[in-house]
Design an enzyme around this catalytic site. Structure first.
Site: not given
Ligand code: IMP
Ligand code: MG
Length: 178
Positions: A98-99, A102, A151, A164
């Protein structure tokens, strides 16, 4: 495009050096095991590209694309599969690539979905992790960097599908949002 950045959090060199370390750890931990790398589209494409090339040997990859229900920018944890794996993961050692994590809700869902398919194991590797994730129970085996609750864009991460392709990870100028 570089002008849209407010601050660089991670340089290309820092990212690549950390990915090399993670690849070394992963290769050691999965020695002799049937490892399958599973990327989550689209954000993880660059982490996957650099991580798999940093491995001392070869491992296959597969991809999932998902969409998160819910309004606004916060993920709800309710997820729909847009593109499923091409591979049967029964009995295999799956490493989700994963990237960013959050809230962790998306990954919790993906992990339990994959665990229901009788793999030998499911672990998680993420380049970035935000502090919010502490609120949920999710075990992340490999973490590149813990970053503040801001963010960020670049290195696969987007804002409205832009940025990206940046080689660095950084925050955006407030003017970009307005
Ligand atoms: P989570 O379910 O809140 O962990 O969401 C994770 C997803 O939200 C990641 O895979 C990203 O696609 C997006 N995301 C969360 N934080 C960021 C950020 O700071 N920049 C860009 N995308 C984010
Ligand atoms: Mg993602």
């Amino acid at each position: 495009m570089g002008n849209d950045l407010q601050k660089v959090l991670l340089t290309e060199d820092e990212i690549l050096a950390r990915i090399q370390e993670m690849a070394t750890d992963i290769w050691r931990d999965y020695k002799g095991k049937d490892l399958l790398l599973v990327g989550v589209l689209k954000g993880a494409i660059l982490v996957m590209a650099d991580l798999m090339r940093a491995l001392p040997g070869t491992a296959p990859m597969d991809w999932m694309a998902i969409s998160s229900y819910g309004s606004g920018t916060k993920s709800s944890g309710v997820v729909r599969i847009i593109k499923d794996l091409d591979t049967d993961i029964t009995g295999r050692h799956v490493l989700i690539v994963e990237d960013i994590i959050d809230s962790g809700l998306t990954l919790s869902w993906i992990r339990s979905n994959l665990e229901s398919r009788s793999p030998a194991s499911v672990e998680i590797c993420t380049l970035l992790r935000k502090p919010e994730v502490a609120k949920v129970e999710i075990d992340v085996r490999y973490v590149g960097f813990d970053i503040p609750n801001e963010f960020v864009v670049g290195y696969g991460l987007d804002y409205a599908e832009k940025y990206r392709n940046l080689r660095v990870v950084g925050t955006l100028n407030p003017s970009v949002y307005s």
